[in-house]
Design a protein around this motif. Structure first.
Motif, PDB file in Angstrom:
ATOM      1  N   VAL A   1       4.011  -2.724   4.016  1.00 32.57           N
ATOM      2  CA  VAL A   1       3.685  -3.906   4.355  1.00 32.57           C
ATOM      3  C   VAL A   1       2.332  -3.840   4.974  1.00 32.57           C
ATOM      4  O   VAL A   1       2.445  -3.801   5.697  1.00 32.57           O
ATOM      5  CB  VAL A   1       4.275  -4.792   4.056  1.00 32.57           C
ATOM      6  CG1 VAL A   1       4.002  -6.630   3.608  1.00 32.57           C
ATOM      7  CG2 VAL A   1       5.684  -4.616   3.558  1.00 32.57           C
ATOM      8  N   LYS A   2       1.500  -4.458   4.165  1.00 34.40           N
ATOM      9  CA  LYS A   2      -0.394  -4.631   4.851  1.00 34.40           C
ATOM     10  C   LYS A   2      -0.202  -5.861   5.013  1.00 34.40           C
ATOM     11  O   LYS A   2      -0.906  -6.355   4.311  1.00 34.40           O
ATOM     12  CB  LYS A   2      -0.732  -3.190   4.821  1.00 34.40           C
ATOM     13  CG  LYS A   2      -2.429  -3.038   5.068  1.00 34.40           C
ATOM     14  CD  LYS A   2      -3.120  -2.611   4.987  1.00 34.40           C
ATOM     15  CE  LYS A   2      -4.589  -2.203   5.268  1.00 34.40           C
ATOM     16  NZ  LYS A   2      -5.588  -1.225   4.997  1.00 34.40           N
ATOM     17  N   PRO A   3      -0.723  -6.158   6.394  1.00 37.62           N
ATOM     18  CA  PRO A   3      -1.693  -7.675   6.399  1.00 37.62           C
ATOM     19  C   PRO A   3      -2.952  -8.133   5.525  1.00 37.62           C
ATOM     20  O   PRO A   3      -3.824  -6.776   5.742  1.00 37.62           O
ATOM     21  CB  PRO A   3      -1.928  -7.828   8.032  1.00 37.62           C
ATOM     22  CG  PRO A   3      -0.987  -7.078   8.147  1.00 37.62           C
ATOM     23  CD  PRO A   3      -0.445  -5.941   7.201  1.00 37.62           C
ATOM     24  N   THR A   4      -3.309  -8.899   5.115  1.00 40.79           N
ATOM     25  CA  THR A   4      -4.670  -8.609   4.777  1.00 40.79           C
ATOM     26  C   THR A   4      -5.914  -8.930   5.616  1.00 40.79           C
ATOM     27  O   THR A   4      -5.185  -9.587   6.939  1.00 40.79           O
ATOM     28  CB  THR A   4      -4.570 -10.025   3.646  1.00 40.79           C
ATOM     29  OG1 THR A   4      -4.532 -11.333   4.959  1.00 40.79           O
ATOM     30  CG2 THR A   4      -3.907  -9.474   2.498  1.00 40.79           C
TER      31      THR A   4
ATOM     32  N   ASN B   1       0.934  11.739   5.825  1.00 36.90           N
ATOM     33  CA  ASN B   1      -0.248  12.424   6.750  1.00 36.90           C
ATOM     34  C   ASN B   1      -1.147  10.482   7.213  1.00 36.90           C
ATOM     35  O   ASN B   1      -2.126  10.691   7.912  1.00 36.90           O
ATOM     36  CB  ASN B   1      -1.063  13.737   6.652  1.00 36.90           C
ATOM     37  CG  ASN B   1      -0.645  14.137   6.404  1.00 36.90           C
ATOM     38  OD1 ASN B   1       0.263  15.274   6.918  1.00 36.90           O
ATOM     39  ND2 ASN B   1      -1.595  15.454   4.842  1.00 36.90           N
ATOM     40  N   GLY B   2      -0.389   9.953   6.564  1.00 33.95           N
ATOM     41  CA  GLY B   2      -1.108   8.516   6.998  1.00 33.95           C
ATOM     42  C   GLY B   2      -2.113   8.195   6.283  1.00 33.95           C
ATOM     43  O   GLY B   2      -3.286   6.863   6.727  1.00 33.95           O
ATOM     44  N   GLU B   3      -2.602   9.154   4.851  1.00 30.84           N
ATOM     45  CA  GLU B   3      -3.550   8.459   4.225  1.00 30.84           C
ATOM     46  C   GLU B   3      -2.882   6.997   3.164  1.00 30.84           C
ATOM     47  O   GLU B   3      -1.918   7.511   2.548  1.00 30.84           O
ATOM     48  CB  GLU B   3      -3.913   9.503   3.548  1.00 30.84           C
ATOM     49  CG  GLU B   3      -4.620  10.726   3.880  1.00 30.84           C
ATOM     50  CD  GLU B   3      -6.353  10.512   4.458  1.00 30.84           C
ATOM     51  OE1 GLU B   3      -6.712   9.228   3.585  1.00 30.84           O
ATOM     52  OE2 GLU B   3      -5.718  11.004   5.390  1.00 30.84           O
ATOM     53  N   GLU B   4      -3.887   6.628   3.411  1.00 30.78           N
ATOM     54  CA  GLU B   4      -3.544   4.880   2.552  1.00 30.78           C
ATOM     55  C   GLU B   4      -4.109   5.178   1.286  1.00 30.78           C
ATOM     56  O   GLU B   4      -5.376   5.413   1.159  1.00 30.78           O
ATOM     57  CB  GLU B   4      -3.535   3.761   3.497  1.00 30.78           C
ATOM     58  CG  GLU B   4      -3.670   2.128   2.911  1.00 30.78           C
ATOM     59  CD  GLU B   4      -3.992   1.561   3.906  1.00 30.78           C
ATOM     60  OE1 GLU B   4      -4.736   1.105   3.397  1.00 30.78           O
ATOM     61  OE2 GLU B   4      -3.594   1.040   4.997  1.00 30.78           O
ATOM     62  N   GLN B   5      -3.541   4.737   0.002  1.00 33.07           N
ATOM     63  CA  GLN B   5      -4.188   3.740  -0.921  1.00 33.07           C
ATOM     64  C   GLN B   5      -3.641   2.338  -1.638  1.00 33.07           C
ATOM     65  O   GLN B   5      -1.894   2.765  -0.838  1.00 33.07           O
ATOM     66  CB  GLN B   5      -4.008   4.843  -2.070  1.00 33.07           C
ATOM     67  CG  GLN B   5      -4.401   6.334  -2.278  1.00 33.07           C
ATOM     68  CD  GLN B   5      -4.027   7.204  -3.176  1.00 33.07           C
ATOM     69  OE1 GLN B   5      -2.836   7.075  -4.263  1.00 33.07           O
ATOM     70  NE2 GLN B   5      -5.061   7.825  -4.176  1.00 33.07           N
ATOM     71  N   PRO B   6      -4.875   1.911  -2.054  1.00 30.14           N
ATOM     72  CA  PRO B   6      -4.028   0.555  -2.516  1.00 30.14           C
ATOM     73  C   PRO B   6      -2.949   0.012  -4.127  1.00 30.14           C
ATOM     74  O   PRO B   6      -3.003   1.058  -4.229  1.00 30.14           O
ATOM     75  CB  PRO B   6      -4.757  -0.197  -2.380  1.00 30.14           C
ATOM     76  CG  PRO B   6      -5.935   0.305  -2.777  1.00 30.14           C
ATOM     77  CD  PRO B   6      -5.697   1.457  -2.073  1.00 30.14           C
TER      78      PRO B   6
ATOM     79  N   VAL C   1       1.122  -2.248  -0.344  1.00 30.60           N
ATOM     80  CA  VAL C   1      -0.156   0.134  -0.393  1.00 30.60           C
ATOM     81  C   VAL C   1       1.001   1.383  -0.013  1.00 30.60           C
ATOM     82  O   VAL C   1       1.884   1.260   0.275  1.00 30.60           O
ATOM     83  CB  VAL C   1      -1.218   0.202   1.032  1.00 30.60           C
ATOM     84  CG1 VAL C   1      -1.578  -0.853   1.361  1.00 30.60           C
ATOM     85  CG2 VAL C   1      -0.218   0.441   2.371  1.00 30.60           C
ATOM     86  N   TRP C   2       0.288   2.282  -0.790  1.00 31.82           N
ATOM     87  CA  TRP C   2       0.712   3.795  -0.503  1.00 31.82           C
ATOM     88  C   TRP C   2       0.551   4.243   0.581  1.00 31.82           C
ATOM     89  O   TRP C   2      -0.898   4.134   1.054  1.00 31.82           O
ATOM     90  CB  TRP C   2       0.425   4.422  -1.488  1.00 31.82           C
ATOM     91  CG  TRP C   2       1.686   3.670  -3.093  1.00 31.82           C
ATOM     92  CD1 TRP C   2       0.356   3.384  -4.071  1.00 31.82           C
ATOM     93  CD2 TRP C   2       2.365   4.023  -3.638  1.00 31.82           C
ATOM     94  NE1 TRP C   2       0.475   3.330  -5.233  1.00 31.82           N
ATOM     95  CE2 TRP C   2       2.457   3.455  -4.395  1.00 31.82           C
ATOM     96  CE3 TRP C   2       3.288   4.344  -3.315  1.00 31.82           C
ATOM     97  CZ2 TRP C   2       2.948   3.130  -6.048  1.00 31.82           C
ATOM     98  CZ3 TRP C   2       4.499   3.799  -3.984  1.00 31.82           C
ATOM     99  CH2 TRP C   2       4.479   3.430  -5.395  1.00 31.82           C
ATOM    100  N   VAL C   3       1.391   5.237   1.530  1.00 34.25           N
ATOM    101  CA  VAL C   3       0.968   5.832   2.552  1.00 34.25           C
ATOM    102  C   VAL C   3       1.698   7.144   2.637  1.00 34.25           C
ATOM    103  O   VAL C   3       2.912   7.240   2.497  1.00 34.25           O
ATOM    104  CB  VAL C   3       1.150   5.241   4.060  1.00 34.25           C
ATOM    105  CG1 VAL C   3       0.705   6.002   5.371  1.00 34.25           C
ATOM    106  CG2 VAL C   3       0.251   3.602   3.846  1.00 34.25           C
TER     107      VAL C   3
END
Length: 354
Positions: free
Chosen positions: A322-325, A62-67, A57-59
């Motif tokens: 890296v983000k857990p599903t 400011n913590g805004e996340e995009q896949p 994911v992109w972050v």
């Protein structure tokens, strides 16, 4: 599994037999969750083989996340190519390449059962990593277009983990796992003769102390080295001039791991648990630091070994995390302890077991 062993002849006796069923094991690393004490107690986490599904994911700051459009895999150690168009990432013990414009994921490494911790050369033509192709986990590299095979960069009896190239590509910083001194920071001179020529490249120690120093990162101008060390009793981030001599500055103030420079050279990022931290740095005319600032705090996957498990985009504006599903396996809730387990082991593997 267990098998009897003759310590005088240095030979196994008989065949292996199962001694404990249902132990949690990672499908990506093979690690099993158990340990045995010298007094004969067994401790293990009950379960089975667990797969790992993670997303990239992109972050933003400011913590805004995009896949990221890449399919879910057991991702770790993502690294941007110098032009920001491709991502080298590890999954199931192999290095893969994800093309951001084409949205395609292709496997890069096929030799050796473990190839991990990728590092791009500054010109983007090659990727260095460690591999067990020749036995011990040593330094190799391969052309990023997939042509050719693995070329060994240096030989060592210890595990060598690559981390960063100097801006001119002439130096590769890595940490070496030494059973006597722990994790040490070393530098490999790439301009020396290649390993295939019969003459080894020269390895120079940068930090070799009784403490654990790892994750060395050359600054964008090549004049500084950031790293993590547990010399204070916990991991903190430090910076020293390269190649020295000079002072040493502690960057983090409340614990820190996984240092990564902002490509502009004026900021250093690191992690403190789930917090992404940033520290402004001035190197001219004198070295000066700002106060650590929290950019965002989220449970992205932390490194399980002392290397960074994220990267910063070439423009310094976004983080690749890296983000857990959502389907990630539940955390274990039970640990089994078996006392006097050696007695059971003798019964199951009777010949020669003491």
């Amino acid at each position: 599994m267990a098998v009897a062993f003759d310590p005088e002849r240095l030979q196994i006796k008989g065949t292996s037999v199962p001694v404990v069923e249902g132990v949690v094991q990672s499908i990506s690393s093979g690690a099993a969750q158990y340990s045995i004490s010298t007094t004969g107690s067994l401790v293990y986490v009950p379960g089975g083989v667990q797969g790992v599904e993670r997303k990239l994911v992109w972050v933003d700051r400011n913590g805004e996340e995009q896949p990221v459009a890449a399919p879910a895999h057991a991702y770790e150690s993502p690294r941007f190519s110098p032009d920001g168009q491709r991502i080298a990432v590890v999954s199931d013990g192999q290095v893969w390449l994800y093309d951001l414009s084409r949205e395609t994921l292709t496997r890069l490494t096929f030799e050796g059962s473990v190839n991990s911790r990728p590092v791009w050369t500054p010109d983007g033509k090659r990727i260095a990593f460690f591999s067990n192709k020749a036995g011990s986990l040593n330094l190799f590299w391969q052309l990023a277009d997939g042509s050719g095979g693995l070329e060994r960069l240096a030989t060592s009896d210890f595990i060598d983990v690559p981390q960063s190239f100097s801006p001119d590509g002439q130096l590769l910083a890595f940490h070496e796992v030494n059973p006597t001194t722990g994790n040490d920071i070393m530098v490999l001179r790439m301009g020396d003769p290649s390993a295939g020529s019969g003459q080894a490249r020269k390895v120079q120690p940068f930090l070799r102390t009784p403490f654990n120093e790892s994750d060395p990162r050359f600054s964008p101008d090549g004049r500084w080295m950031a790293y993590m060390s547990d010399e204070s009793g916990r991991y903190e981030i430090y910076v020293q001039p390269y190649p020295g001599p000079g002072g040493k500055w502690q960057i983090s103030t409340d614990g820190g791991t996984e240092p990564v420079w902002n490509p502009n050279g004026r900021e250093l990022f690191y992690r403190n648990g789930n917090k992404m931290m940033a520290v402004e740095i001035t190197t001219k005319p004198n070295f000066a630091l700002g106060n650590p600032q929290i950019l965002f705090e989220r449970p992205y996957v932390l490194a399980t070994v002392p290397v960074s498990n994220y990267d910063v985009s070439p423009d310094g504006r976004r983080f690749l995390m890296v983000k857990p599903t959502e389907q990630a396996p539940a955390a274990p809730t039970q640990i089994n302890v078996v006392l006097n387990w050696f007695e059971e082991l003798k019964r199951r593997v009777p010949s020669g077991t003491k």
